[in-house]
Design a protein around this motif. Structure first.
Motif, PDB file in Angstrom:
ATOM      1  N   LEU A   8       0.829  -1.202   0.000  1.00  0.00           N
ATOM      2  CA  LEU A   8       0.000   0.000   0.000  1.00  0.00           C
ATOM      3  C   LEU A   8       0.868   1.258   0.000  1.00  0.00           C
ATOM      4  CD1 LEU A   8      -2.824  -0.969   2.533  1.00  0.00           C
ATOM      5  CD2 LEU A   8      -3.080  -0.574   0.082  1.00  0.00           C
ATOM      6  N   LEU A   9       1.971   1.212   0.734  1.00  0.00           N
ATOM      7  CA  LEU A   9       2.878   2.360   0.803  1.00  0.00           C
ATOM      8  C   LEU A   9       3.524   2.616  -0.557  1.00  0.00           C
ATOM      9  CD1 LEU A   9       4.272   4.499   2.564  1.00  0.00           C
ATOM     10  CD2 LEU A   9       6.039   2.813   3.088  1.00  0.00           C
ATOM     11  N   ILE A  10       3.958   1.549  -1.218  1.00  0.00           N
ATOM     12  CA  ILE A  10       4.568   1.691  -2.545  1.00  0.00           C
ATOM     13  C   ILE A  10       3.559   2.263  -3.540  1.00  0.00           C
ATOM     14  CG2 ILE A  10       5.534   0.421  -4.507  1.00  0.00           C
ATOM     15  CD1 ILE A  10       6.752  -1.527  -2.453  1.00  0.00           C
ATOM     16  N   SER A  11       2.325   1.764  -3.476  1.00  0.00           N
ATOM     17  CA  SER A  11       1.271   2.263  -4.355  1.00  0.00           C
ATOM     18  C   SER A  11       0.985   3.738  -4.081  1.00  0.00           C
ATOM     19  CB  SER A  11      -0.002   1.436  -4.163  1.00  0.00           C
ATOM     20  OG  SER A  11      -1.055   1.933  -4.944  1.00  0.00           O
ATOM     21  N   GLY A 171      -2.779   8.446  -2.704  1.00  0.00           N
ATOM     22  CA  GLY A 171      -1.451   8.931  -2.362  1.00  0.00           C
ATOM     23  C   GLY A 171      -1.118   8.781  -0.891  1.00  0.00           C
ATOM     24  N   LEU A 172      -0.003   9.379  -0.511  1.00  0.00           N
ATOM     25  CA  LEU A 172       0.494   9.230   0.857  1.00  0.00           C
ATOM     26  C   LEU A 172      -0.426   9.881   1.884  1.00  0.00           C
ATOM     27  CD1 LEU A 172       4.262   9.855   0.067  1.00  0.00           C
ATOM     28  CD2 LEU A 172       3.269   7.723   0.921  1.00  0.00           C
ATOM     29  N   GLY A 173      -1.051  10.985   1.522  1.00  0.00           N
ATOM     30  CA  GLY A 173      -1.966  11.650   2.454  1.00  0.00           C
ATOM     31  C   GLY A 173      -3.154  10.769   2.792  1.00  0.00           C
ATOM     32  N   ASP A 174      -3.703  10.144   1.780  1.00  0.00           N
ATOM     33  CA  ASP A 174      -4.841   9.241   1.984  1.00  0.00           C
ATOM     34  C   ASP A 174      -4.447   8.055   2.852  1.00  0.00           C
ATOM     35  OD1 ASP A 174      -7.549   8.214   1.342  1.00  0.00           O
ATOM     36  OD2 ASP A 174      -6.433   6.682   0.262  1.00  0.00           O
ATOM     37  N   LEU A 175      -3.264   7.503   2.605  1.00  0.00           N
ATOM     38  CA  LEU A 175      -2.780   6.369   3.395  1.00  0.00           C
ATOM     39  C   LEU A 175      -2.595   6.767   4.852  1.00  0.00           C
ATOM     40  CD1 LEU A 175      -1.735   3.403   3.247  1.00  0.00           C
ATOM     41  CD2 LEU A 175       0.564   4.369   2.959  1.00  0.00           C
ATOM     42  N   ALA A 176      -2.015   7.955   5.070  1.00  0.00           N
ATOM     43  CA  ALA A 176      -1.782   8.422   6.437  1.00  0.00           C
ATOM     44  C   ALA A 176      -3.094   8.638   7.184  1.00  0.00           C
ATOM     45  CB  ALA A 176      -0.977   9.718   6.410  1.00  0.00           C
ATOM     46  N   ILE A 177      -4.104   9.152   6.490  1.00  0.00           N
ATOM     47  CA  ILE A 177      -5.383   9.422   7.142  1.00  0.00           C
ATOM     48  C   ILE A 177      -6.140   8.128   7.421  1.00  0.00           C
ATOM     49  CG2 ILE A 177      -7.682  10.432   6.782  1.00  0.00           C
ATOM     50  CD1 ILE A 177      -6.235  12.685   5.220  1.00  0.00           C
ATOM     51  N   VAL A 188       2.494   3.364  10.392  1.00  0.00           N
ATOM     52  CA  VAL A 188       2.156   3.829   9.046  1.00  0.00           C
ATOM     53  C   VAL A 188       2.356   5.334   8.942  1.00  0.00           C
ATOM     54  CG1 VAL A 188       0.294   4.065   7.355  1.00  0.00           C
ATOM     55  CG2 VAL A 188       0.523   1.955   8.674  1.00  0.00           C
ATOM     56  N   MET A 189       1.904   6.058   9.957  1.00  0.00           N
ATOM     57  CA  MET A 189       2.064   7.510   9.957  1.00  0.00           C
ATOM     58  C   MET A 189       3.533   7.901   9.902  1.00  0.00           C
ATOM     59  SD  MET A 189       0.275  10.332  10.044  1.00  0.00           S
ATOM     60  CE  MET A 189      -1.295  10.056  10.880  1.00  0.00           C
ATOM     61  N   ILE A 190       4.347   7.229  10.693  1.00  0.00           N
ATOM     62  CA  ILE A 190       5.783   7.532  10.714  1.00  0.00           C
ATOM     63  C   ILE A 190       6.412   7.215   9.360  1.00  0.00           C
ATOM     64  CG2 ILE A 190       8.002   6.856  11.713  1.00  0.00           C
ATOM     65  CD1 ILE A 190       6.513   6.387  14.357  1.00  0.00           C
ATOM     66  N   ALA A 191       6.023   6.087   8.771  1.00  0.00           N
ATOM     67  CA  ALA A 191       6.564   5.699   7.467  1.00  0.00           C
ATOM     68  C   ALA A 191       6.206   6.722   6.399  1.00  0.00           C
ATOM     69  CB  ALA A 191       6.047   4.318   7.072  1.00  0.00           C
ATOM     70  N   VAL A 192       4.962   7.208   6.433  1.00  0.00           N
ATOM     71  CA  VAL A 192       4.521   8.211   5.454  1.00  0.00           C
ATOM     72  C   VAL A 192       5.324   9.497   5.606  1.00  0.00           C
ATOM     73  CG1 VAL A 192       2.610   9.739   4.822  1.00  0.00           C
ATOM     74  CG2 VAL A 192       2.191   7.302   5.152  1.00  0.00           C
ATOM     75  N   ILE A 194       8.337   9.864   6.860  1.00  0.00           N
ATOM     76  CA  ILE A 194       9.712   9.624   6.414  1.00  0.00           C
ATOM     77  C   ILE A 194       9.800   9.637   4.885  1.00  0.00           C
ATOM     78  CG2 ILE A 194      11.566   7.895   6.301  1.00  0.00           C
ATOM     79  CD1 ILE A 194      10.776   7.062   9.153  1.00  0.00           C
ATOM     80  N   VAL A 195       8.845   8.988   4.228  1.00  0.00           N
ATOM     81  CA  VAL A 195       8.846   8.952   2.757  1.00  0.00           C
ATOM     82  C   VAL A 195       8.655  10.348   2.184  1.00  0.00           C
ATOM     83  CG1 VAL A 195       7.603   8.132   0.724  1.00  0.00           C
ATOM     84  CG2 VAL A 195       8.083   6.559   2.602  1.00  0.00           C
ATOM     85  N   LEU A 196       7.765  11.139   2.772  1.00  0.00           N
ATOM     86  CA  LEU A 196       7.546  12.516   2.311  1.00  0.00           C
ATOM     87  C   LEU A 196       8.818  13.345   2.435  1.00  0.00           C
ATOM     88  CD1 LEU A 196       3.984  13.272   3.736  1.00  0.00           C
ATOM     89  CD2 LEU A 196       4.624  13.139   1.326  1.00  0.00           C
ATOM     90  N   ILE A 197       9.522  13.176   3.548  1.00  0.00           N
ATOM     91  CA  ILE A 197      10.781  13.907   3.748  1.00  0.00           C
ATOM     92  C   ILE A 197      11.800  13.501   2.687  1.00  0.00           C
ATOM     93  CG2 ILE A 197      12.754  14.197   5.292  1.00  0.00           C
ATOM     94  CD1 ILE A 197      10.788  13.957   7.643  1.00  0.00           C
ATOM     95  N   ILE A 198      11.885  12.194   2.419  1.00  0.00           N
ATOM     96  CA  ILE A 198      12.832  11.704   1.403  1.00  0.00           C
ATOM     97  C   ILE A 198      12.483  12.260   0.026  1.00  0.00           C
ATOM     98  CG2 ILE A 198      13.612   9.637   0.179  1.00  0.00           C
ATOM     99  CD1 ILE A 198      13.309   8.103   2.827  1.00  0.00           C
ATOM    100  N   LEU A 199      11.188  12.266  -0.315  1.00  0.00           N
ATOM    101  CA  LEU A 199      10.756  12.785  -1.607  1.00  0.00           C
ATOM    102  C   LEU A 199      11.105  14.266  -1.762  1.00  0.00           C
ATOM    103  CD1 LEU A 199       7.236  11.136  -2.117  1.00  0.00           C
ATOM    104  CD2 LEU A 199       9.370  10.572  -3.284  1.00  0.00           C
ATOM    105  N   VAL A 200      10.808  15.036  -0.732  1.00  0.00           N
ATOM    106  CA  VAL A 200      11.090  16.480  -0.778  1.00  0.00           C
ATOM    107  C   VAL A 200      12.587  16.737  -0.905  1.00  0.00           C
ATOM    108  CG1 VAL A 200      11.058  18.608   0.578  1.00  0.00           C
ATOM    109  CG2 VAL A 200       9.004  17.202   0.433  1.00  0.00           C
ATOM    110  N   CYS A 201      13.373  16.061  -0.073  1.00  0.00           N
ATOM    111  CA  CYS A 201      14.826  16.246  -0.116  1.00  0.00           C
ATOM    112  C   CYS A 201      15.401  15.795  -1.462  1.00  0.00           C
ATOM    113  CB  CYS A 201      15.496  15.477   1.021  1.00  0.00           C
ATOM    114  SG  CYS A 201      15.149  16.142   2.663  1.00  0.00           S
TER     115      CYS A 201
END
Length: 221
Positions: A8-11, A171-177, A188-192, A194-201
């Motif tokens: 789900l996270l990859i998707s 997307g990630l927002g939907d998964l987090a909610i 799941v929230m922490i993983a989302v 972390i992934v958002l930070i990686i994407l932005v950076c």
């Protein structure tokens, strides 16, 4: 996390990237001409027309002043008309692109205004017309700023796409909610996050490297 959650996270990452880059591309294609129009019709511009400039600026500012979550809801009828639905990843691209376009137009305008006026006058003196000046001077000279502004726009879109998840955009927002907040799955929230930070950076790093290659002013120095 379980294998299901990893899938789900990859998707969700793929959906976020799709929303971000699709909306970003639309904002680039539509926002850059708007930025050029603002500069060209401004005081001392290539096609000075203060009334057109003010009208265009007012429309852009009006869209920029509306909070994204309100714009997201207000554009539901238009989204349904274009995509056929108000839910899902493709539906979210419509409000994301409309929100990002005026934002990027203003960033592009700032970069274009910083182009050395002496270069423009030199091309004019050699008989260059408006399109020659835009094609040979304005855009090439402002390109580092244009790319830097596009990078900032993409980063902003990542955050906006996560917000769009609140109304079922995926997307990630939907998964987090759905999982991190509603089901109290902290992992799941922490993983989302972390992934958002990686994407932005990652996007910011790539954008910075491209700007460094394009900025010939540094090589001149």
């Amino acid at each position: 996390m379980s294998d299901v959650m990893i899938d789900l996270l990859i998707s969700a990452v793929w959906e976020t990237l799709l929303m971000t880059f699709a909306a970003g591309l639309i904002s680039l294609v539509a926002g850059l001409p708007l930025g050029l129009a603002l500069v060209a019709t401004g005081k001392g511009g290539l096609s000075e027309n203060i009334w057109v400039n003010r009208l265009l600026g007012a429309v852009i500012n009006a869209f920029r002043s509306v909070p994204f979550i309100i714009l997201l809801v207000a554009l539901i009828p238009l989204t349904r008309l274009i995509v056929g639905t108000a839910l899902g990843t493709w539906a979210a691209i419509v409000p994301l692109a409309i929100a990002a376009t005026p934002y990027y137009a203003r960033i592009a305008e700032v970069s274009l205004r910083e182009v050395d006026k002496g270069l423009i006058e030199a091309v004019r003196a050699m008989g260059g017309n408006r399109w020659t000046i835009i094609r040979e001077v304005l855009v090439p000279e402002a390109l580092p700023g244009i790319v830097a502004g596009f990078t900032v726009t993409l980063v902003t879109l990542i955050g906006a796409s996560a917000m769009a998840g609140a109304i079922g955009a995926g997307g990630l927002g939907d998964l987090a909610i759905r999982y991190g907040y509603q089901r109290f799955e902290t992992g799941v929230m922490i993983a989302v996050v972390i992934v958002l930070i990686i994407l932005v950076c990652g996007i910011q790093w790539i954008g910075d490297r491209i700007v460094e290659r394009l900025d010939h002013r540094q090589s001149r120095g």
